[in-house]
Design an enzyme around this catalytic site. Structure first.
Site, PDB file in Angstrom:
ATOM      1  N   LYS A  28      25.297  47.245   8.738  1.00 35.58           N
ATOM      2  CA  LYS A  28      26.172  47.730   9.573  1.00 35.58           C
ATOM      3  C   LYS A  28      27.420  46.880   9.821  1.00 35.58           C
ATOM      4  CE  LYS A  28      25.101  46.861  14.232  1.00 35.58           C
ATOM      5  NZ  LYS A  28      26.253  46.231  14.949  1.00 35.58           N
TER       6      LYS A  28
ATOM      7  N   ARG B 211      31.994  48.724  21.568  1.00 32.13           N
ATOM      8  CA  ARG B 211      33.270  47.611  21.786  1.00 32.13           C
ATOM      9  C   ARG B 211      33.727  47.146  20.396  1.00 32.13           C
ATOM     10  NH1 ARG B 211      32.730  43.078  20.564  1.00 32.13           N
ATOM     11  NH2 ARG B 211      34.149  42.275  22.042  1.00 32.13           N
TER      12      ARG B 211
ATOM     13  N   ARG C  80      31.936  39.902  26.123  1.00 33.43           N
ATOM     14  CA  ARG C  80      32.349  39.972  24.904  1.00 33.43           C
ATOM     15  C   ARG C  80      34.004  39.948  25.004  1.00 33.43           C
ATOM     16  NH1 ARG C  80      28.421  42.698  21.806  1.00 33.43           N
ATOM     17  NH2 ARG C  80      29.628  41.939  19.962  1.00 33.43           N
ATOM     18  N   PRO C  81      34.456  38.705  25.402  1.00 36.71           N
ATOM     19  CA  PRO C  81      35.928  38.681  25.435  1.00 36.71           C
ATOM     20  C   PRO C  81      36.376  38.957  24.079  1.00 36.71           C
ATOM     21  CG  PRO C  81      34.862  36.522  25.602  1.00 36.71           C
ATOM     22  CD  PRO C  81      33.544  37.687  25.474  1.00 36.71           C
ATOM     23  N   ILE C  82      37.838  39.343  24.249  1.00 38.41           N
ATOM     24  CA  ILE C  82      38.679  39.553  23.072  1.00 38.41           C
ATOM     25  C   ILE C  82      39.912  38.381  22.803  1.00 38.41           C
ATOM     26  CG2 ILE C  82      37.965  41.674  22.503  1.00 38.41           C
ATOM     27  CD1 ILE C  82      40.670  42.626  23.621  1.00 38.41           C
ATOM     28  N   ASP C  83      39.929  37.341  23.752  1.00 36.81           N
ATOM     29  CA  ASP C  83      40.761  36.620  23.718  1.00 36.81           C
ATOM     30  C   ASP C  83      41.515  35.932  22.474  1.00 36.81           C
ATOM     31  OD1 ASP C  83      38.394  35.262  24.444  1.00 36.81           O
ATOM     32  OD2 ASP C  83      39.509  33.270  24.633  1.00 36.81           O
ATOM     33  N   LEU C  84      40.403  35.398  21.776  1.00 36.41           N
ATOM     34  CA  LEU C  84      40.698  34.942  20.415  1.00 36.41           C
ATOM     35  C   LEU C  84      41.453  36.099  19.586  1.00 36.41           C
ATOM     36  CD1 LEU C  84      37.321  32.987  19.752  1.00 36.41           C
ATOM     37  CD2 LEU C  84      39.341  31.987  20.603  1.00 36.41           C
TER      38      LEU C  84
ATOM     39  N   ASP D 293      21.436  37.329  15.940  1.00 37.43           N
ATOM     40  CA  ASP D 293      20.778  38.831  15.741  1.00 37.43           C
ATOM     41  C   ASP D 293      19.624  38.977  15.331  1.00 37.43           C
ATOM     42  OD1 ASP D 293      24.180  40.404  14.440  1.00 37.43           O
ATOM     43  OD2 ASP D 293      23.444  39.729  16.086  1.00 37.43           O
TER      44      ASP D 293
HETATM   45  C1  EPZ Z   1      29.732  40.225  15.480  1.00 37.25           C
HETATM   46  O1  EPZ Z   1      30.066  40.545  16.802  1.00 37.25           O
HETATM   47  C2  EPZ Z   1      28.675  41.288  15.049  1.00 37.25           C
HETATM   48  N1  EPZ Z   1      29.086  42.729  15.444  1.00 37.25           N
HETATM   49  C3  EPZ Z   1      27.475  41.126  16.089  1.00 37.25           C
HETATM   50  O2  EPZ Z   1      26.374  41.582  15.702  1.00 37.25           O
HETATM   51  C4  EPZ Z   1      27.034  39.564  15.888  1.00 37.25           C
HETATM   52  O3  EPZ Z   1      25.969  39.310  16.843  1.00 37.25           O
HETATM   53  C5  EPZ Z   1      28.246  38.590  16.119  1.00 37.25           C
HETATM   54  O4  EPZ Z   1      29.472  39.013  15.342  1.00 37.25           O
HETATM   55  C6  EPZ Z   1      27.927  37.119  15.833  1.00 37.25           C
HETATM   56  O5  EPZ Z   1      27.314  36.842  14.576  1.00 37.25           O
HETATM   57  C7  EPZ Z   1      29.788  43.247  14.451  1.00 37.25           C
HETATM   58  O6  EPZ Z   1      30.162  42.543  13.361  1.00 37.25           O
HETATM   59  C8  EPZ Z   1      30.233  44.604  14.473  1.00 37.25           C
HETATM   60  P1  EPZ Z   1      32.122  37.163  17.662  1.00 37.25           P
HETATM   61  P2  EPZ Z   1      31.507  39.795  17.223  1.00 37.25           P
HETATM   62  O7  EPZ Z   1      33.319  37.345  17.778  1.00 37.25           O
HETATM   63  O8  EPZ Z   1      32.655  39.794  16.291  1.00 37.25           O
HETATM   64  C9  EPZ Z   1      32.854  34.904  21.727  1.00 37.25           C
HETATM   65  C10 EPZ Z   1      24.495  43.153  16.187  1.00 37.25           C
HETATM   66  O9  EPZ Z   1      23.569  42.864  16.844  1.00 37.25           O
HETATM   67  N2  EPZ Z   1      34.262  35.315  21.662  1.00 37.25           N
HETATM   68  O10 EPZ Z   1      31.621  36.212  16.627  1.00 37.25           O
HETATM   69  O11 EPZ Z   1      31.886  40.590  18.620  1.00 37.25           O
HETATM   70  C11 EPZ Z   1      31.915  35.928  22.190  1.00 37.25           C
HETATM   71  O12 EPZ Z   1      31.847  36.140  23.389  1.00 37.25           O
HETATM   72  C12 EPZ Z   1      25.972  42.622  16.702  1.00 37.25           C
HETATM   73  O13 EPZ Z   1      24.637  43.724  15.148  1.00 37.25           O
HETATM   74  C13 EPZ Z   1      35.205  34.878  22.562  1.00 37.25           C
HETATM   75  O14 EPZ Z   1      35.003  34.198  23.474  1.00 37.25           O
HETATM   76  O15 EPZ Z   1      31.056  38.504  17.591  1.00 37.25           O
HETATM   77  C14 EPZ Z   1      30.645  35.241  21.495  1.00 37.25           C
HETATM   78  O16 EPZ Z   1      30.195  34.290  22.407  1.00 37.25           O
HETATM   79  C15 EPZ Z   1      25.687  42.189  17.942  1.00 37.25           C
HETATM   80  N3  EPZ Z   1      36.547  35.386  22.488  1.00 37.25           N
HETATM   81  C16 EPZ Z   1      31.210  34.409  20.181  1.00 37.25           C
HETATM   82  O17 EPZ Z   1      32.548  34.399  20.510  1.00 37.25           O
HETATM   83  C17 EPZ Z   1      36.702  36.440  21.485  1.00 37.25           C
HETATM   84  O18 EPZ Z   1      37.887  36.887  21.344  1.00 37.25           O
HETATM   85  C18 EPZ Z   1      30.705  35.508  19.084  1.00 37.25           C
HETATM   86  O19 EPZ Z   1      31.506  36.614  19.126  1.00 37.25           O
HETATM   87  C19 EPZ Z   1      35.804  36.728  20.634  1.00 37.25           C
HETATM   88  C20 EPZ Z   1      34.432  36.369  20.420  1.00 37.25           C
END
Ligand code: EPZ
Length: 417
Positions: free
Chosen positions: A22, A92, A121-125, A305
């Site tokens: 996925k 999201r 789920r912030p998107i600041d990064l 996950d």
């Molecule tokens: C991806 O989510 C996966 N989803 C998630 O899988 C997975 O758990 C996650 O990576 C971590 O491995 C997809 O690929 C579609 P991140 P993503 O950005 O990209 C923080 C599942 O069950 N963060 O690596 O959203 C965030 O809050 C799903 O299949 C910021 O602070 O994960 C979190 O604490 C769930 N600012 C951490 O980073 C940002 O701009 C990890 O998030 C972005 C993220």
């Protein structure tokens, strides 16, 4: 919403062909809008999140056809750069379209994705990195307005190795003149799959799988064919289900290299695993041993996950296990449901301590998010009596026909609409 009815006690025996990943197919589908061509994607799983992503592609003007596990996406007629709120709220991870729309259209309007069941789920990064590439971003009334007529290559350091932010930079930068370098990039296998998809269409990207990714901008990209990698989380979930029931299964179409931490944890619990190039066989532990300390980490650490499926397994292990969930702030919602089934679990913030019990008993439980729902299925397969699991829609987001795969290995599990 349909529910699953599980009668516990059967040992799983048999073979499972694991679905496509996925978390690889979603960014790759977003990437199809970069080339304005015809793309054929093989081994595409039949999931709610894929259906939602296809809906976004069609709203943007793409033509999408599905034949079994093959998706054909023609993005030549793209006619929109906007993703409205209803679609963003449905999933999201649609934020992954932002980089691709910006690269193709030089502007984008998307609604703030908002939080989900496992955290805000912030998107600041994502936004910080896009601004470093020269994208002008304005946030107003819950929408993000991006203007990208003056983009420049940049050296981008991610404060956290965010999977989505890494992917958004790769999608945006591959058409930006110059060389963009991402440091502290996420290293997940799904990012390597995205790199190979983009390079097939003519991009010049290297380093995915490591923490430094180089993207050399090119003028044009072309339609391609690609096969999605196996889903390492779904594969791990099925291995755990076999271990939970004391059964033995063989997984086909897997990549053991992507699953090392899960394989190690199952071995630490006493299971026997045999791996070949694209197969894994598991035999049950004589008695399941607890996992003294599991800390979820970015890849190649222990995946967040797979935390809840492993926690379900630990409810039956002899001794106490401890899980620390370092990635998401609300990823223990399955705990109260497992406790309803007789598990002994205590939570303190991001720490959960599980004391093994002789067995679980069937109950009415509710899935509140994707992987926690899978954990309830695992628990139900070994519980005494019948378990009814509501909220199956969450599970369907990431597991293709979970009841069919488990029934094919002897699990007594049915879907009731
Ligand atoms: C991806 O989510 C996966 N989803 C998630 O899988 C997975 O758990 C996650 O990576 C971590 O491995 C997809 O690929 C579609 P991140 P993503 O950005 O990209 C923080 C599942 O069950 N963060 O690596 O959203 C965030 O809050 C799903 O299949 C910021 O602070 O994960 C979190 O604490 C769930 N600012 C951490 O980073 C940002 O701009 C990890 O998030 C972005 C993220």
């Amino acid at each position: 919403m349909s529910k699953l009815v599980v009668c516990g006690g059967n040992q799983l025996e048999g073979e499972i062909e694991v679905q496509g990943a996925k978390n690889a197919v979603l960014p790759i589908l977003a990437a199809t809008i970069l080339n304005g061509g015809k793309n054929i994607i093989y081994n595409c799983p039949d999931l709610k999140d894929v259906t939602t992503t296809v809906e976004v592609l069609k709203k943007l003007g793409c033509h999408v056809r599905r034949h079994e596990k093959t998706l054909t996406v023609d993005s030549s007629q793209l006619n929109s750069d906007t993703i409205e709120e209803s679609l963003m709220r449905q999933m999201r991870s649609s934020i992954i379209f932002l980089g691709a729309i910006i690269a193709r259209c030089k502007r984008a309007v998307v609604s703030m994705p908002g939080g989900c069941e496992i955290g805000n789920r912030p998107i600041d990064l994502h936004l910080k990195a896009l601004r470093e590439l020269g994208v002008e971003i304005r946030e107003n009334h819950g929408y993000i307005y991006c203007d990208a007529h003056e983009m420049t290559a940049a050296n981008i350091h991610l404060d956290f190795p965010s999977v989505g932010a890494t992917e958004n930079v790769m999608l945006t930068a591959c058409l930006v003149p110059g060389t963009t370098v991402i440091t502290n990039a996420a290293r997940e296998p799904e990012i390597e799959d995205l790199q190979s998809f983009l390079n097939r269409m003519g991009a010049k990207i290297s380093g995915a799988g490591g923490d430094v990714i180089r993207i050399e901008g090119v003028e044009k990209l072309y339609g391609v064919e690609h096969t999605i990698i196996p889903d390492r989380i779904v594969a791990g979930t099925y291995l755990i289900a076999a271990a939970m029931t004391g059964g033995s299964i063989v997984l086909r179409n897997v990549c053991p290299r992507h699953m090392q931490s899960s394989i190690n944890a199952l071995r630490d619990m006493g299971c026997e695993l045999y791996t070949e190039r694209n197969r894994i066989a598991i035999s049950p532990a004589k008695s399941l041993k607890a996992l003294s300390m599991i800390r979820t980490m970015p890849y190649p650490g222990f995946p967040t996950d797979i935390q809840s499926p492993f926690m379900a397994l630990c409810t039956k292990a002899s001794g106490s296990s401890m899980f620390v969930e370092t990635i998401f702030e609300n990823r223990f919602q399955h705990v109260e449901e497992l406790v309803r089934m007789g598990a002994d679990i205590r939570i303190d913030g991001r720490v959960a301590v599980i004391r093994g019990v002789p067995g679980l008993s069937g109950a009415k439980v509710v899935a509140k998010e994707l992987r926690g729902g899978a954990a309830l299925v695992i628990a139900a397969l070994a519980a005494e009596g019948v378990t009814e699991i509501d909220g199956v829609g969450f599970i369907d987001r990431g597991y293709e026909h979970i009841e069919k795969y488990l029934s094919s290995c002897g699990g007594n599990i049915k879907r009731k609409d």
